[in-house]
Write a protein that holds these residues in place. Structure first.
Motif, mmCIF file in Angstrom:
data_model
loop_
_atom_site.group_PDB
_atom_site.id
_atom_site.type_symbol
_atom_site.label_atom_id
_atom_site.label_comp_id
_atom_site.label_asym_id
_atom_site.label_seq_id
_atom_site.Cartn_x
_atom_site.Cartn_y
_atom_site.Cartn_z
ATOM 1 N N MET A 82 -9.427 4.390 0.888
ATOM 2 C CA MET A 82 -8.386 5.289 1.398
ATOM 3 C C MET A 82 -8.914 6.078 2.595
ATOM 4 S SD MET A 82 -6.821 6.530 -2.223
ATOM 5 C CE MET A 82 -5.870 7.910 -1.629
ATOM 6 N N ALA A 83 -10.187 6.475 2.513
ATOM 7 C CA ALA A 83 -10.787 7.223 3.623
ATOM 8 C C ALA A 83 -10.871 6.355 4.876
ATOM 9 C CB ALA A 83 -12.171 7.703 3.222
ATOM 10 N N MET A 136 -0.986 -2.211 -7.175
ATOM 11 C CA MET A 136 -1.765 -2.802 -8.271
ATOM 12 C C MET A 136 -2.910 -1.866 -8.693
ATOM 13 S SD MET A 136 -2.614 -5.573 -10.074
ATOM 14 C CE MET A 136 -4.052 -6.156 -10.924
ATOM 15 N N ASN A 137 -3.706 -1.449 -7.717
ATOM 16 C CA ASN A 137 -4.858 -0.601 -8.029
ATOM 17 C C ASN A 137 -4.428 0.749 -8.576
ATOM 18 O OD1 ASN A 137 -6.884 -2.378 -7.508
ATOM 19 N ND2 ASN A 137 -7.084 -1.797 -5.350
ATOM 20 N N PHE A 138 -3.321 1.265 -8.042
ATOM 21 C CA PHE A 138 -2.836 2.568 -8.486
ATOM 22 C C PHE A 138 -2.399 2.490 -9.948
ATOM 23 C CE2 PHE A 138 0.640 5.779 -8.754
ATOM 24 C CZ PHE A 138 -0.185 6.896 -8.672
ATOM 25 N N LEU A 139 -1.614 1.441 -10.280
ATOM 26 C CA LEU A 139 -1.153 1.258 -11.665
ATOM 27 C C LEU A 139 -2.346 1.080 -12.608
ATOM 28 C CD1 LEU A 139 1.956 -1.098 -11.307
ATOM 29 C CD2 LEU A 139 1.925 1.278 -12.027
ATOM 30 N N GLN A 168 0.816 -1.215 0.000
ATOM 31 C CA GLN A 168 0.000 0.000 0.000
ATOM 32 C C GLN A 168 0.850 1.265 0.000
ATOM 33 O OE1 GLN A 168 -2.918 -0.417 3.150
ATOM 34 N NE2 GLN A 168 -4.143 -1.749 1.835
ATOM 35 N N LEU A 169 0.699 2.045 -1.063
ATOM 36 C CA LEU A 169 1.408 3.324 -1.145
ATOM 37 C C LEU A 169 0.836 4.254 -0.084
ATOM 38 C CD1 LEU A 169 1.193 3.708 -5.014
ATOM 39 C CD2 LEU A 169 3.245 3.157 -3.725
ATOM 40 N N LEU A 170 -0.511 4.326 -0.078
ATOM 41 C CA LEU A 170 -1.238 5.066 0.962
ATOM 42 C C LEU A 170 -2.181 4.037 1.555
ATOM 43 C CD1 LEU A 170 -2.176 8.139 -1.244
ATOM 44 C CD2 LEU A 170 -0.568 8.185 0.670
ATOM 45 N N ASN A 224 -7.104 -4.647 0.430
ATOM 46 C CA ASN A 224 -7.320 -3.857 -0.778
ATOM 47 C C ASN A 224 -8.667 -4.209 -1.404
ATOM 48 O OD1 ASN A 224 -4.837 -2.454 -0.792
ATOM 49 N ND2 ASN A 224 -3.862 -4.417 -1.290
ATOM 50 N N PRO A 225 -9.446 -3.201 -1.797
ATOM 51 C CA PRO A 225 -10.764 -3.490 -2.372
ATOM 52 C C PRO A 225 -10.633 -4.144 -3.749
ATOM 53 C CG PRO A 225 -10.260 -1.165 -2.574
ATOM 54 C CD PRO A 225 -9.159 -1.775 -1.746
#
Length: 524
Positions: free
Chosen positions: A286-287, A229-232, A221-223, A293-294
């Motif tokens: 994120m909130a 994965m999700n960010f990319l 997790q970056l954040l 991870n979803p």
């Protein structure tokens, strides 16, 4: 004077020019038949007859006896000539009235309307009695300048280059971004399966550790709540949604504006909902600073866009091919004709160059060696060889002598000919071929009409099914939470039950939408 009527007979079963000659020769001998003109490509005969002696049904019967199929055509308006002119020099309504009243008094003009705003005149006339040049002369005599509305001979409406380019671009953009998304997805799947094997055996070897480690990189997790994965996937998905899906959005918008639902609407719906849902879920995670991870659907839009834009691109390439053939045919038509006036004993009195559209039936047209025949006609004088390969495919030139028929678009080779025009404008063989090809392109196969009808119902029904799915799962969830808990991956106690149910319901309904999309490929 004996009255002469005109009728049109639809003739089937004609294969070549000799059939035409056969029908014309035999019918001319009959009593009461004044003249007959047969058009091979259009498959119709125009007969002028004396109604006191013979009936149209009897004429059709005569043609049938020669071994062809023949039916009398009811709507005889087919033979009316239509003329579009640009008239300059009109200043007020009285000018219009002057032109219209004068033309309507002219023998042979059936209908006429002049528009001051556009400077255009629309005239219907009987080509037997009057021709376009006569009409233009009448208007000139009234003191106005007039010219033909220039037809667009370049056939630019047949050009698919721009569409081909735009769909190709769409496809390439989607493909470029789709490959990495696919790669990430497959990689995750493989890793997950290895991990689950490891869990099953409880003996975690060093390789398994490696696998778990590398899969952890993507899950890292970056954040909080935002994995690599999700960010990319999000990064790769945005350009596809923007550039790859641009044309789909435009077309879907147009369709919805007219209150219809086509394939584009379904594609846009599925991809947009998948994208927006995934994006919102990420923000929520994120909130919440979620540990797990979803599950997102970022892989759906790029893949859908790739397949469908590929389909559209290929479709336009295929269309472009047939249109190219049509454009070539259209380019074979001559643009000008030399009309001559003959005195007694076929002495040339004068000649003038006119636009092909202005050639009237019965005009004598001069064709020089190397020139194209502007209209279909019969040779009046002269001997020559003619290259008719554009129609017959026969490379050897054909000998033409007085009485032979010639085809518009074919090339005169070595002698000058005078021909009498029999079929002009839209009735020439070449125009008929162009019309047939155009009609073949615009008319749909029955199966295609059926598919279009289906897709009309298909889109709303899919949307309905996915909405039903959404509510069904929400209801099931609130009635019996255990079922949802069993199927919802990554369920942890930190999230409220209601949220889990709603997330799960959304996943199910989006899955329905996304799966239905490739069915549009099937329909296409």
């Amino acid at each position: 004077t004996k009255t002469i009527s005109k009728c049109y007979v639809q003739v089937t079963g004609m294969t070549c020019a000799s059939c035409v000659a056969n029908i014309e020769r035999n019918l001319r001998r009959e009593d009461g038949i004044h003249s007959i003109l047969v058009a091979l490509m259009a498959g119709k005969a125009e007969v002028r007859y004396n109604p006191a002696v013979i009936r149209p049904s009897a004429i059709a019967e005569l043609i049938r006896e020669l071994g062809f199929g023949a039916t009398v055509m009811e709507n005889c308006g087919e033979g009316d000539g239509i003329l579009e002119l640009v008239v300059r020099g009109m200043t007020c309504a009285s000018c219009i009235h002057k032109i219209e009243s004068t033309l309507m008094k002219t023998n042979g003009v059936l209908y006429c309307s002049v528009a001051l705003a556009t400077n255009k005149a629309h005239i219907k006339y009987d080509p037997e009695i009057i021709g376009p040049r006569d009409v233009i002369q009448v208007i000139k005599d009234l003191g106005f300048t007039t010219s033909l509305v220039k037809k667009d001979r370049s056939a630019s409406h047949l050009d698919h280059k721009q569409e081909i380019r735009q769909w190709k671009r769409s496809f390439v953009v989607s493909l470029v971004f789709c490959i990495p998304v696919m790669g990430l997805m497959i990689y995750m799947m493989v890793m997950d399966s290895q991990l689950s094997d490891a869990h099953a055996h409880h003996n975690v070897s060093s390789e398994e550790m490696e696998a778990r480690h590398s899969s952890m990189v993507l899950e890292y997790q970056l954040l909080p709540g935002l994995s690599v994965m999700n960010f990319l996937s999000l990064l790769l998905c945005v350009p596809v949604q923007m550039f790859g899906g641009w044309y789909f959005y435009i077309q879907a918008y147009k369709a919805l504006k007219h209150k219809t639902a086509n394939m584009d609407v379904l594609i846009v719906l599925a991809t947009s909902i998948a994208f927006v849902y995934s994006f919102v879920i990420l923000l929520v995670a994120m909130a919440e600073k979620a540990k797990v991870n979803p599950v997102t659907f970022f892989d759906t839009p790029p893949m859908l866009f790739v397949f469908i834009s590929l389909g559209r691109w290929l479709e336009h390439v295929a269309k472009g091919k047939t249109s190219e053939a049509l454009a070539r045919l259209i380019s074979l038509q001559a643009t000008e004709a030399t009309i001559v006036t003959l005195g007694p004993d076929n002495v040339l009195l004068s000649e003038e160059q006119v636009d092909v559209e202005l050639v009237q039936r019965g005009d004598i047209v001069k064709v020089i060696p190397g020139g194209k025949f502007p209209v279909d006609g019969r040779v009046v004088e002269g001997h020559s060889m003619v290259d008719e390969s554009l129609i017959t495919g026969e490379a050897m030139p054909v000998t033409k002598k007085p009485g032979n028929t010639v085809i518009a678009g074919s090339i005169n080779q070595n002698g000058a000919l005078l021909i009498s025009a029999t079929h002009v404008g839209a009735d020439t063989t070449l125009s008929q071929i162009v019309k047939l090809v155009e009609e073949a392109q615009t008319s749909k196969a029955p199966i295609q009409q059926f598919a279009d009808k289906l897709s009309g119902y298909f889109v709303p029904s899919i949307v309905a099914v996915s909405v039903v799915t959404l509510f069904a799962w929400i209801i099931i969830g609130f009635v019996d939470f255990e079922i949802v808990e069993k199927y919802f991956l990554g369920y942890n106690k930190s999230i409220s039950a209601a949220e889990v149910i709603i997330r799960f319901a959304f996943q199910a309904s989006i899955t329905v939408l996304c799966i239905a999309c490739p069915c549009s490929l099937g329909l296409a």
